[in-house]
Design an enzyme around this catalytic site. Structure first.
Site, mmCIF file in Angstrom:
data_model
loop_
_atom_site.group_PDB
_atom_site.id
_atom_site.type_symbol
_atom_site.label_atom_id
_atom_site.label_comp_id
_atom_site.label_asym_id
_atom_site.label_seq_id
_atom_site.Cartn_x
_atom_site.Cartn_y
_atom_site.Cartn_z
ATOM 1 N NE ARG A 46 48.041 44.575 50.661
ATOM 2 C CZ ARG A 46 48.943 45.079 50.244
ATOM 3 N NH1 ARG A 46 49.619 45.840 50.937
ATOM 4 N NH2 ARG A 46 49.889 44.399 49.094
ATOM 5 C CE1 TYR A 98 34.501 41.268 72.893
ATOM 6 C CE2 TYR A 98 36.800 41.555 71.739
ATOM 7 C CZ TYR A 98 35.584 40.929 71.784
ATOM 8 O OH TYR A 98 35.049 40.260 70.882
ATOM 9 C CG ASP A 170 37.733 49.011 73.140
ATOM 10 O OD1 ASP A 170 36.645 49.539 72.437
ATOM 11 O OD2 ASP A 170 37.977 47.874 73.131
ATOM 12 C CE LYS A 195 31.285 43.887 68.992
ATOM 13 N NZ LYS A 195 32.402 43.937 69.932
HETATM 14 C C1 PLP Z 1 33.734 43.264 70.050
HETATM 15 C C2 PLP Z 1 34.712 44.306 70.877
HETATM 16 C C3 PLP Z 1 36.119 44.194 70.313
HETATM 17 C C4 PLP Z 1 36.511 43.235 69.038
HETATM 18 O O1 PLP Z 1 36.022 43.941 68.018
HETATM 19 P P1 PLP Z 1 35.771 42.747 66.689
HETATM 20 O O2 PLP Z 1 34.917 43.756 65.735
HETATM 21 O O3 PLP Z 1 34.760 41.709 67.330
HETATM 22 O O4 PLP Z 1 36.991 42.314 66.259
HETATM 23 C C5 PLP Z 1 36.930 44.892 71.117
HETATM 24 N N1 PLP Z 1 36.533 45.538 72.051
HETATM 25 C C6 PLP Z 1 35.221 45.629 72.538
HETATM 26 C C7 PLP Z 1 35.079 46.428 73.714
HETATM 27 C C8 PLP Z 1 34.227 44.813 72.008
HETATM 28 O O5 PLP Z 1 32.999 44.864 72.413
#
Ligand code: PLP
Length: 379
Positions: A46, A98, A170, A195
């Site tokens: 961890r 988001y 982000d 992504k």
């Molecule tokens: C998908 C996404 C998230 C969250 O990420 P997860 O991997 O699904 O937990 C946060 N911000 C944006 C812009 C996203 O597209």
């Protein structure tokens, strides 16, 4: 180092025990110690794992930062940043976040006494007037989902520094290939590695990158104390994804530009939201802070109804109807009934998310096939 070299060699050291060029998947929970405290820097998985470390080093390199931390999802990475705060602290953030981030803020952290102010992040004066002596964090996304609004990262961080407020960006939609927020003064970059970084729609993961050592130590403490760490197999998948990020992004950008252009001249299409159009309100800022405009876009239909949008959504053969984005395959979705379904219709429309709005994550398939698919679906 140029991007193509950086993305392939970031964090990659031959495995010390065998010379393996690819970091092995260290599928272990613990490490044998010679004597209590006498070990090779690894005690319990961890806290430390060599596959995760290789990934975290790579994340730092590709975001032009000093330190990377990997989490078991994008929202787990966001959760870790919010845990830097204490009850009474305030966060200034965007009004088109988001959905999962918005849910985490309102349904989880508000309960613990953190207060959120939602403003238009393209409006510097609105951000400035939302800052109070209790403001500790500005959280922003750019480009945003699904309208591709652009925040001026340099201007926001300059404002934040006057008030000693942290800025976390982000960077999921742009990816480190197109944008590096730390270069513009941001304190933390967050990714849903699910992504573009993973890039193959086969893993859920999140990331944070930062320069400040004290901030890294605080976030590492949260990572190991709260335990939202990714497994070594998932770290391997993201490491592998990063090696082709630059070639994938080049194709996402090329296809994105052509698909946006095709949609814009289509007689049945209303508005096209893509930040590479010169008349996009965020174009000048996007051009300043991004190296390209990517494959994310949204469009409306002139017949602005849910029914017409549904017809398009159910007619594509290459674009798959799904949430998520950033994979090699093209995806299509309908924010009004999918990602933004929980927002009341009136508020949704007020924010520009009309009934027929369709979002595309343009993949890296053959461009002609993609255009033909949209052509036959829009009719
Ligand atoms: C998908 C996404 C998230 C969250 O990420 P997860 O991997 O699904 O937990 C946060 N911000 C944006 C812009 C996203 O597209």
């Amino acid at each position: 180092m140029k991007p193509a070299t950086k993305f392939i060699h970031a964090g990659a050291e031959p495995d010390p025990s065998t010379g393996a060029i690819m970091t092995p998947i260290y599928q272990t929970s613990t490490y044998v110690q010679e004597a209590p405290g006498k070990n090779k820097g690894y005690e319990y998985a961890r806290s430390q794992n060599p596959t995760r470390k290789a990934l975290e080093d790579a994340l730092a390199v590709i975001e032009n930062g000093k330190y990377g931390l990997a989490f078991s999802s994008g929202v787990a990475a966001t959760d870790a940043v919010l845990k830097l705060l204490a009850p009474g602290d305030e966060v200034v953030t965007g009004n088109d976040l988001y959905g999962g981030t918005y849910r985490l803020f309102t349904k989880v952290f508000e309960k613990f006494g953190i207060r959120f102010k939602y403003v238009d992040m393209t409006d510097l004066a609105a951000i400035a007037s939302a800052i109070t002596p209790n403001t500790k964090l500005i959280w922003t996304e750019t480009p945003t989902n699904p309208l591709m609004n652009i925040t001026d990262i340099g201007a926001v961080t300059a404002l934040a520094k006057q008030h000693q407020v942290l800025v976390c960006v982000d960077n999921t939609f742009a990816s480190p290939y197109l944008q590096n927020p730390l270069d513009f003064g941001a304190d933390i970059v967050m990714h849903s590695s699910t992504k573009y970084l993973g890039g193959h729609s086969d893993v859920i993961q999140g990331a944070l990158v930062m320069n400040d050592t004290a901030l890294r130590d605080q976030l590492y403490f949260i990572q190991k104390s709260c335990g939202a760490v990714p497994g070594p197999m998932d770290c391997f998948l993201v490491l592998r994804g990063i090696k082709t990020l630059h070639v994938r992004m080049q194709r996402h950008c090329e296809n994105g530009e052509k698909v946006a252009g095709f949609l814009r001249q289509h007689p049945k299409v209303g508005k096209v939201y893509w930040c590479g159009f010169e008349d996009h309100p965020g174009y000048a800022v996007a051009k300043k802070q991004m190296r390209g405009f990517g494959g994310m876009m949204s469009f409306t239909l002139k017949d602005d109804s849910v029914e017409t949008a549904m017809k398009v959504l159910s007619s594509t053969k290459i674009f798959s109807l799904a949430e998520s984005l950033g994979g090699v395959e093209s995806l299509i979705n309908h924010p009004a009934s999918m990602t933004h379904a929980s927002i009341p219709r009136e508020e949704r429309i007020k924010n520009g998310l009309s009934d027929s709005l369709i979002r595309l994550s343009v993949g890296i398939e053959d461009l002609e096939d993609l255009v033909l698919d949209l052509e036959q679906a829009i009719g």
